[in-house]
Design a protein around this motif. Structure first.
Motif, mmCIF file in Angstrom:
data_model
loop_
_atom_site.group_PDB
_atom_site.id
_atom_site.type_symbol
_atom_site.label_atom_id
_atom_site.label_comp_id
_atom_site.label_asym_id
_atom_site.label_seq_id
_atom_site.Cartn_x
_atom_site.Cartn_y
_atom_site.Cartn_z
ATOM 1 N N THR A 21 -8.160 7.249 1.076
ATOM 2 C CA THR A 21 -7.214 7.395 2.739
ATOM 3 C C THR A 21 -5.646 7.979 2.717
ATOM 4 N N MET A 75 0.885 -1.056 -0.404
ATOM 5 C CA MET A 75 -0.178 -0.077 -0.217
ATOM 6 C C MET A 75 0.632 1.315 -0.248
ATOM 7 N N ARG A 76 0.404 2.251 -0.994
ATOM 8 C CA ARG A 76 0.964 3.476 -0.757
ATOM 9 C C ARG A 76 -0.126 4.748 -1.496
ATOM 10 N N GLN A 77 0.330 5.702 -0.641
ATOM 11 C CA GLN A 77 -0.441 6.507 -1.757
ATOM 12 C C GLN A 77 -0.590 6.896 -3.437
ATOM 13 N N THR A 131 -5.399 8.016 -3.274
ATOM 14 C CA THR A 131 -5.223 7.677 -1.852
ATOM 15 C C THR A 131 -4.463 6.281 -2.192
ATOM 16 N N ARG A 132 -4.607 6.150 -0.585
ATOM 17 C CA ARG A 132 -3.509 4.789 -0.155
ATOM 18 C C ARG A 132 -4.584 3.246 -0.809
#
Length: 536
Positions: free
Chosen positions: A535, A386-388, A424-425
């Motif tokens: 998020t 997960m990352r932006q 978003t994430r």
């Protein structure tokens, strides 16, 4: 029973002695008596003032009594008229009755006869008012929607109380009194004056009973702060109560007539108010019930959606466990087949026919291995990185991968990506897998269509990012649409699809806290929408 002190009687006669006699006798019995010495003067008084009864002589210079009767009925059809004359004939009496007179009295008359007739006339007038209130109640309770009910209430209040304007005031969302509906009011200054009456009189007296405000308002120190463009000469101001609850206020005002509201008006207002308050309360209860019904419908729809998602997730879990076992069982023998096929290709008979067979074995075994990899992806809870990231950028990269295939298939590609969509994430690789699956499915659905078109859109509202992929292909039948996220379900030809693409996409999006849905019309096309939460 009517109230004598509030009953106004106009007497029109060219004989001063008759005017003095009737004024003295009727005034002594408590009636409010106004006189006029000719027909035109009498008509002017009817235009300016409000009366419950007119007694007019027939034989008068200039305008006779029958002409006066005709003009009065034009001005106010409900105003009762008694005709008197010392030179009456049957023909005159019949003519007067035909034109709307209540009765005909021959001079000289007995005063008791006159007072008895007046009582009958005023009782009839009171009864007509009560009938009007009854008819009003039917009109009130015919509507249960507050937005359509309030204008009806204001209109009826103006008519029943013979006011120049009427207004219904209710608390707004901020709790302050506001005019919810009115009749005869236009300017903001006029509305502010009625609101002041409602707040300072109706609700300022512990919200008990209707009261008569005696103006003019511009001379009342309680309202010296108002910028008045009209002067309220008289008003009935009433709190709207339902049980122990104050709902608001009603104000009926007279600005043109010098005749103030009286006890009879107040009594009518009290009868009307009981119906108004109940109607408003009922309408609000209906509105609250409808709102609760809408909330319940929404909750039920959400429950059904959650139930479907839970069933889908349970189905995926069960099939995932089965798929994992099958994949593991097949993986070892398949590895052997692929390894032996490679050896045969390297060391075997170089004849073209056998080499082609070995290559075919290798190709189909590789296809089986890809299916097993997909099965394992489907069965296992993959760890996301997960990352932006930007969904617009992921979609642009996805479209770049299939750009050549879309162009060679003659598919028109339309991009409507909202640049305001925030990052978003998420796991970019997994989301790209979802987008790629949706785009390739759309491409397949457009095969053989005239003017094939594929549209991708992105948008942002609230805390949700939406990405849609739509086509103008053949569409999906309703029965099929209900199963498209089921594992191993496919409508493609054998060898062209495993039926796992949408199932895997469903799982990926769900694991991101989002949702994926499909809408389709046979013969028109299909649209898939992915929703992802914003998020950080």
């Amino acid at each position: 029973m009517y109230d004598r002190q509030s009953a106004r009687i106009l007497i029109i006669d060219d004989e001063k002695g008759m005017l003095d006699l009737l004024s003295y006798e009727l005034g002594g019995q408590g009636y409010q008596v106004v006189t006029a010495q000719n027909g035109r003067e009498g008509l002017e008084r009817v235009k300016r003032d409000r009366f419950q009864l007119v007694i007019t002589d027939v034989k008068m210079p200039g305008m006779d009594g029958v002409e006066v009767l005709q003009e009065i009925k034009k001005l106010d059809p409900d105003l009762e008229v008694i005709m008197t004359t010392g030179f009456g004939t049957i023909e005159t009496a019949v003519a007067a009755m035909k034109k709307g007179a209540y009765d005909f009295i021959q001079k000289p008359f007995n005063l008791n006869e006159v007072t008895n007739l007046i009582e009958k006339v005023l009782e009839r007038s009171e009864l007509k008012s009560l009938v009007a209130l009854y008819e009003a109640s039917k009109a009130i309770f015919s509507s249960v929607r507050i937005d359509s009910l309030l204008p009806i209430l204001a209109d009826l209040a103006q008519k029943l109380l013979r006011a120049d304007d009427a207004s219904i005031m209710l608390p707004g969302l901020d709790g302050k009194l506001a005019i919810a509906a009115s009749r005869g009011l236009e300017g903001e200054a006029e509305k502010a004056a009625r609101l002041a009456l409602g707040e300072r009189i109706a609700l300022g007296q512990a919200a008990q009973e209707p009261v008569i405000f005696e103006g003019p308002i511009h001379r009342d120190p309680r309202f010296s702060d108002l910028r008045l463009k009209d002067s309220i000469l008289s008003a009935v101001v009433c709190p709207l109560r339902s049980k122990d609850k104050v709902l608001g206020a009603l104000c009926a005002a007279r600005t043109a007539s010098d005749v103030p509201f009286n006890y009879s008006d107040l009594r009518h207002a009290q009868i009307y108010l009981s119906q108004v308050a109940q109607a408003i309360d009922n309408a609000r209860l209906v509105q609250e019930l409808e709102n609760k019904m809408e909330d319940l419908k929404g909750a039920y729809a959400e429950l059904e959606k959650m139930k479907d998602e839970l069933a889908q997730a349970e189905k995926l879990r069960a099939i995932g466990e089965l798929a994992a076992g099958v994949a593991h069982e097949l993986n070892n023998p398949l590895t052997t087949i692929i390894g032996l096929a490679d050896l045969l290709i390297e060391d075997g008979d170089p004849s073209a026919e056998r080499m082609q067979d070995f290559s075919s074995i290798k190709s189909q075994a590789d296809r089986c291995r890809k299916i097993i990899v997909n099965l394992l992806h489907f069965a296992r809870k993959q760890r996301f990185e997960m990352r932006q990231a930007s969904v617009n950028e992921i979609m642009e990269n996805t479209l770049e991968l299939v750009k050549y295939e879309l162009q060679s298939s003659g598919i028109e590609m339309v991009k409507e990506l909202d640049q305001a969509v925030p990052t978003t994430r998420l796991d970019p690789n997994r989301i790209q897998q979802v987008f790629l699956n949706l785009v390739t499915n759309a491409r397949d659905a457009l095969a053989g269509r005239e003017r094939p078109k594929l549209v991708v859109r992105s948008s942002y509202a609230g805390d949700l990012i939406r990405v849609s992929v739509s086509d103008n292909g053949s569409g999906i039948p309703e029965k099929v649409l209900q199963r498209i996220f089921d594992p191993f379900f496919t409508t493609k030809d054998v060898g062209k699809g495993t039926g796992l693409g949408l199932s895997i996409s469903f799982g990926i999006v769900k694991d991101h806290g989002g949702a994926i849905r499909a809408e389709s019309r046979e013969g028109e096309g299909t649209a898939f929408t992915v929703e992802l939460p914003v998020t950080i």
